[in-house]
Design a protein around this motif. Structure first.
Motif, short mmCIF file in Angstrom:
data_model
loop_
_atom_site.label_atom_id
_atom_site.label_comp_id
_atom_site.label_asym_id
_atom_site.label_seq_id
_atom_site.Cartn_x
_atom_site.Cartn_y
_atom_site.Cartn_z
N ASP A 41 0.84 -1.21 0.00
CA ASP A 41 0.00 0.00 0.00
C ASP A 41 0.87 1.26 0.00
N LYS A 77 4.32 2.60 10.48
CA LYS A 77 4.14 1.18 10.18
C LYS A 77 4.27 0.35 11.46
N ALA A 95 0.51 8.82 1.76
CA ALA A 95 -0.53 9.76 2.18
C ALA A 95 -0.42 10.05 3.68
N ALA A 96 -0.02 9.04 4.44
CA ALA A 96 0.10 9.21 5.89
C ALA A 96 1.17 10.24 6.26
N ARG A 115 0.73 3.98 -1.69
CA ARG A 115 -0.02 5.25 -1.71
C ARG A 115 -0.52 5.61 -0.32
N GLY A 116 -1.02 4.60 0.40
CA GLY A 116 -1.51 4.84 1.76
C GLY A 116 -0.38 5.28 2.68
#
Ligand code: FMN
Length: 129
Positions: free
Chosen positions: A98, A126, A104-105, A100-101
């Motif tokens: 992920d 993470k 984005a975070a 992109r996620g």
């Protein structure tokens, strides 16, 4: 003493895009990193790769030398190179599915803009997840 290096690089051709390319990278890395007690995580997005590598100094340096010479990558930059007390990555080679996620975070849209702070923050997030 353990060290962590985080590199960013541009990927060439289908590197990090095709399933075959990813499977080849993960397969070799898993084998070599397990042997050398290196732990690592990699993500690919839009022609870029971000990889964290942890282990003993000579082992980490050997991986970085191989990556620098690998024609599947270009314009490799070392974002972070520092001693660490404990590892953040649990596996010899883990794959972030992920990207992109994760970006984005830390309020980024693209790996091209990633800095040392972004990379370290992504690792913290993470671990907290
Ligand atoms: C994005 C990317 C990440 C890689 N990560 C690693 C890694 O963590 N460890 C590793 O041994 N090789 C890694 N490789 C492969 C090395 O560049 C090199 O091809 C490999 O280590 C050669 O291994 P061999 O001598 O056992 O064939 C990576 C390659 C790419 C393209």
């Amino acid at each position: 003493m353990l060290h962590r290096v985080i590199i960013a690089a541009e990927t060439v051709g289908s590197t990090g895009v095709s399933t075959l390319s990813i499977a080849q990278i993960l397969g070799v890395s898993e084998r070599n990193n397990r042997r050398d007690q290196v732990t690592s995580a990699v993500m690919f997005l839009n022609g870029w790769c971000l990889q964290g590598i942890e282990g003993r100094r000579p082992d980490v340096d050997r991986v970085v030398s191989r990556l620098s010479a690998d024609r599947r990558l270009k314009n490799l930059r070392i974002l972070v190179d520092k001693p660490i007390k404990a590892r953040s990555f649990a596996e010899p080679m883990s794959f972030c599915n992920d990207p992109r996620g994760m970006l984005a975070a830390v309020h980024l849209a693209d790996l091209a803009e990633v800095t040392a702070n972004h990379a370290e923050r992504m690792i913290e997030l993470k671990q907290a997840a």
